[in-house]
Motif scaffolding. Structure first.
Motif, PDB file in Angstrom:
ATOM      1  N   ALA A  29       0.803  -1.229   0.000  1.00  0.00           N
ATOM      2  CA  ALA A  29       0.000   0.000   0.000  1.00  0.00           C
ATOM      3  C   ALA A  29       0.835   1.278   0.000  1.00  0.00           C
ATOM      4  O   ALA A  29       0.487   2.242  -0.684  1.00  0.00           O
ATOM      5  N   GLY A  30       1.921   1.304   0.763  1.00  0.00           N
ATOM      6  CA  GLY A  30       2.734   2.517   0.832  1.00  0.00           C
ATOM      7  C   GLY A  30       3.311   2.910  -0.508  1.00  0.00           C
ATOM      8  O   GLY A  30       3.320   4.092  -0.885  1.00  0.00           O
ATOM      9  N   CYS A  31       3.786   1.917  -1.277  1.00  0.00           N
ATOM     10  CA  CYS A  31       4.349   2.226  -2.591  1.00  0.00           C
ATOM     11  C   CYS A  31       3.264   2.717  -3.551  1.00  0.00           C
ATOM     12  O   CYS A  31       3.542   3.496  -4.469  1.00  0.00           O
ATOM     13  N   VAL A  32       2.023   2.277  -3.321  1.00  0.00           N
ATOM     14  CA  VAL A  32       0.897   2.786  -4.124  1.00  0.00           C
ATOM     15  C   VAL A  32       0.662   4.257  -3.800  1.00  0.00           C
ATOM     16  O   VAL A  32       0.422   5.079  -4.694  1.00  0.00           O
ATOM     17  N   GLY A  33       0.759   4.591  -2.507  1.00  0.00           N
ATOM     18  CA  GLY A  33       0.631   5.986  -2.102  1.00  0.00           C
ATOM     19  C   GLY A  33       1.702   6.853  -2.748  1.00  0.00           C
ATOM     20  O   GLY A  33       1.426   7.964  -3.222  1.00  0.00           O
ATOM     21  N   GLU A  34       2.939   6.358  -2.777  1.00  0.00           N
ATOM     22  CA  GLU A  34       4.025   7.097  -3.434  1.00  0.00           C
ATOM     23  C   GLU A  34       3.716   7.317  -4.912  1.00  0.00           C
ATOM     24  O   GLU A  34       3.921   8.409  -5.444  1.00  0.00           O
ATOM     25  N   MET A  35       3.235   6.273  -5.567  1.00  0.00           N
ATOM     26  CA  MET A  35       2.906   6.384  -6.989  1.00  0.00           C
ATOM     27  C   MET A  35       1.826   7.435  -7.227  1.00  0.00           C
ATOM     28  O   MET A  35       1.939   8.268  -8.138  1.00  0.00           O
ATOM     29  N   LEU A  36       0.790   7.426  -6.398  1.00  0.00           N
ATOM     30  CA  LEU A  36      -0.282   8.408  -6.544  1.00  0.00           C
ATOM     31  C   LEU A  36       0.252   9.825  -6.350  1.00  0.00           C
ATOM     32  O   LEU A  36      -0.111  10.747  -7.095  1.00  0.00           O
ATOM     33  N   ALA A  37       1.122   9.996  -5.347  1.00  0.00           N
ATOM     34  CA  ALA A  37       1.702  11.324  -5.113  1.00  0.00           C
ATOM     35  C   ALA A  37       2.495  11.784  -6.333  1.00  0.00           C
ATOM     36  O   ALA A  37       2.433  12.966  -6.724  1.00  0.00           O
ATOM     37  N   LYS A  38       3.241  10.876  -6.955  1.00  0.00           N
ATOM     38  CA  LYS A  38       4.005  11.230  -8.164  1.00  0.00           C
ATOM     39  C   LYS A  38       3.065  11.618  -9.303  1.00  0.00           C
ATOM     40  O   LYS A  38       3.333  12.585 -10.030  1.00  0.00           O
ATOM     41  N   LEU A  39       1.981  10.870  -9.467  1.00  0.00           N
ATOM     42  CA  LEU A  39       1.019  11.189 -10.524  1.00  0.00           C
ATOM     43  C   LEU A  39       0.344  12.529 -10.266  1.00  0.00           C
ATOM     44  O   LEU A  39       0.114  13.314 -11.198  1.00  0.00           O
ATOM     45  N   PHE A  40       0.014  12.805  -8.997  1.00  0.00           N
ATOM     46  CA  PHE A  40      -0.600  14.084  -8.647  1.00  0.00           C
ATOM     47  C   PHE A  40       0.354  15.241  -8.949  1.00  0.00           C
ATOM     48  O   PHE A  40      -0.061  16.285  -9.459  1.00  0.00           O
ATOM     49  N   ASP A  69       8.038  16.590  -1.814  1.00  0.00           N
ATOM     50  CA  ASP A  69       8.781  15.817  -0.811  1.00  0.00           C
ATOM     51  C   ASP A  69       7.906  15.448   0.378  1.00  0.00           C
ATOM     52  O   ASP A  69       7.924  14.304   0.858  1.00  0.00           O
ATOM     53  N   LYS A  70       7.114  16.407   0.846  1.00  0.00           N
ATOM     54  CA  LYS A  70       6.260  16.138   2.001  1.00  0.00           C
ATOM     55  C   LYS A  70       5.138  15.171   1.632  1.00  0.00           C
ATOM     56  O   LYS A  70       4.793  14.275   2.409  1.00  0.00           O
ATOM     57  N   LEU A  71       4.597  15.326   0.430  1.00  0.00           N
ATOM     58  CA  LEU A  71       3.532  14.425  -0.007  1.00  0.00           C
ATOM     59  C   LEU A  71       4.039  12.988  -0.131  1.00  0.00           C
ATOM     60  O   LEU A  71       3.356  12.038   0.263  1.00  0.00           O
ATOM     61  N   LEU A  72       5.253  12.815  -0.674  1.00  0.00           N
ATOM     62  CA  LEU A  72       5.810  11.472  -0.813  1.00  0.00           C
ATOM     63  C   LEU A  72       6.023  10.823   0.551  1.00  0.00           C
ATOM     64  O   LEU A  72       5.835   9.617   0.727  1.00  0.00           O
ATOM     65  N   THR A  73       6.433  11.635   1.534  1.00  0.00           N
ATOM     66  CA  THR A  73       6.618  11.126   2.891  1.00  0.00           C
ATOM     67  C   THR A  73       5.290  10.710   3.508  1.00  0.00           C
ATOM     68  O   THR A  73       5.142   9.605   4.034  1.00  0.00           O
ATOM     69  N   LEU A  74       4.306  11.588   3.432  1.00  0.00           N
ATOM     70  CA  LEU A  74       2.998  11.310   4.028  1.00  0.00           C
ATOM     71  C   LEU A  74       2.249  10.203   3.291  1.00  0.00           C
ATOM     72  O   LEU A  74       1.434   9.497   3.893  1.00  0.00           O
ATOM     73  N   ALA A  75       2.539  10.049   1.997  1.00  0.00           N
ATOM     74  CA  ALA A  75       1.826   9.051   1.188  1.00  0.00           C
ATOM     75  C   ALA A  75       2.052   7.638   1.709  1.00  0.00           C
ATOM     76  O   ALA A  75       1.146   6.797   1.680  1.00  0.00           O
ATOM     77  N   VAL A  76       3.264   7.348   2.192  1.00  0.00           N
ATOM     78  CA  VAL A  76       3.565   6.028   2.736  1.00  0.00           C
ATOM     79  C   VAL A  76       2.702   5.772   3.970  1.00  0.00           C
ATOM     80  O   VAL A  76       2.130   4.694   4.145  1.00  0.00           O
ATOM     81  N   SER A  77       2.580   6.777   4.823  1.00  0.00           N
ATOM     82  CA  SER A  77       1.768   6.658   6.028  1.00  0.00           C
ATOM     83  C   SER A  77       0.287   6.527   5.672  1.00  0.00           C
ATOM     84  O   SER A  77      -0.445   5.738   6.292  1.00  0.00           O
ATOM     85  N   PHE A  78      -0.167   7.275   4.683  1.00  0.00           N
ATOM     86  CA  PHE A  78      -1.542   7.195   4.197  1.00  0.00           C
ATOM     87  C   PHE A  78      -1.844   5.751   3.794  1.00  0.00           C
ATOM     88  O   PHE A  78      -2.842   5.142   4.224  1.00  0.00           O
TER      89      PHE A  78
END
Length: 366
Positions: free
Chosen positions: A171-182, A194-203
């Motif tokens: 799931a965390g890597c999916v969050g990273e991918m979504l942040a990159k697409l956004f 940078d902050k979104l990529l960090t928080l995306a893993v936690s999301f």
């Protein structure tokens, strides 16, 4: 094809569907939740995100297939990474995998494997940065999930750190991918990359932990446990003795601790969403609906710690409708969102319980 109804029941009929209709039908077949949330995204993001989810679902199908050995799963995951990266050999891959799927795999996933070449074809219509984001996610997930599938999961994971790693891979890597697409979609969003990529893993971890807690007993019936042993050892319960007949206060205390940890991750998900521009209502809805449904699920688990079936803590359709209504009312105000989150989730915290939040692939020591 005129007069033929386009449906998942007839994979050949999908050939006449547009790319958007094709992906929408597949999503509706494999995930009601994402079929609800992904269409909230702006048109330019719908295609890549829908495609990304289908790619991830293909990996899930491989990993969940009971007829495949651990070695076969590792082989197909490795081959699929190359298929996604290059766009080549999708047809022979699907032809090799499809006959191996058992009846325990749902019909929609059988169809997904049969039409896999077109899914890959759509992947390679996107811009290079988008393809890179999808390919990195697929590679991370496809390399990480077999590590855990090869383990004896009957007695749970050894530590909370192991759960962090598992949640990152699924799931965390999916969050990273979504942040990159956004960020690719919007320069304004990219200012917070940078902050979104960090928080995306936690999301991602917050959503995945919610699913793990909801599905404890469904997993137990399959002889699988994703709970961390160290959390329960600390409360005085041995996960080796876990069974559907378990009725132990120490076990429930451990559950409360994990609920509190998941709550912390979901709070990070709120911060993530609040970093998105208020005028990007579709993006915010996409995040908030998932966040809201996870919080309500955790609440239901907290209120029913002795539940024995996932259906007992599954939120109702009315709860889903309430989530949608509330986020539409408050979605453009960060202050209102904070108030709403704190109000709904206040009972999820365990006093005195602290935890560390994984913030990136690097500090998960992968």
């Amino acid at each position: 094809m005129s007069g033929t109804r386009i449906s998942l029941d007839n994979p050949k009929s999908l050939s006449s569907a547009s790319d958007s209709e094709f992906q929408t039908l597949l999503l509706e077949g494999v995930s009601r939740t994402f079929a609800l949330t992904i269409p909230q995204l702006p048109e330019k993001l719908y295609g890549p995100v829908a495609n990304a989810y289908l790619l991830c679902r293909i990996i899930d199908t491989i990993e969940d297939e009971v007829s495949l050995t651990a070695e076969q799963k590792k082989y197909f995951c490795s081959e699929f990474i190359d298929v996604v990266k290059t766009g080549d050999n999708a047809e022979p891959f699907a032809v090799e995998l499809a006959p191996l799927l058992s009846e325990q795999t749902i019909p929609a996933e059988h169809t997904l494997i049969h039409v896999l070449p077109r899914v890959i074809q759509i992947t390679h219509t996107f811009e290079p940065d988008q393809i890179d984001a999808l390919a990195f996610c697929v590679e991370t997930m496809a390399e990480g999930m077999p590590i855990f599938q090869a383990q004896n999961l009957h007695d749970g994971l050894a530590t909370l750190a192991d759960m962090d790693k598992y949640c990152y891979y699924v799931a965390g890597c999916v969050g990273e991918m979504l942040a990159k697409l956004f960020c690719h979609y919007s320069p304004e969003i990219a200012e917070h990359r940078d902050k979104l990529l960090t928080l995306a893993v936690s999301f991602g971890q917050g959503l995945q932990m919610t699913n793990i807690l909801k599905d404890i007993w469904d997993d137990a019936h399959r002889g699988v446990c994703w709970l961390p042993q160290d959390i329960f050892t600390e409360t005085g319960f041995d996960l080796k003795s876990l069974s559907p007949e378990t009725n132990d206060e120490n076990f429930r205390t451990g559950l409360e601790h994990l609920i509190s940890i998941a709550h912390g991750h979901l709070h990070n998900a709120l911060i993530y969403t609040q970093l998105l521009p208020v005028h990007e209502t579709g993006l915010r809805n996409f995040c908030l609906w998932a966040l809201g449904m996870a919080v309500l699920t955790l609440k239901k688990i907290k209120q029913n710690l002795d539940f024995k079936l996932s259906d007992q803590v599954k939120i109702s359709r009315n709860s889903v409708k309430a989530t949608i209504f509330a986020t539409r009312l408050a979605g453009r105000s960060n202050a209102l969102l904070s108030i709403l989150f704190n109000l709904i989730s206040r009972e999820l915290k365990t006093p005195g319980w602290t935890y560390s939040t994984p913030s990136s692939k690097a500090n998960l020591d992968l």
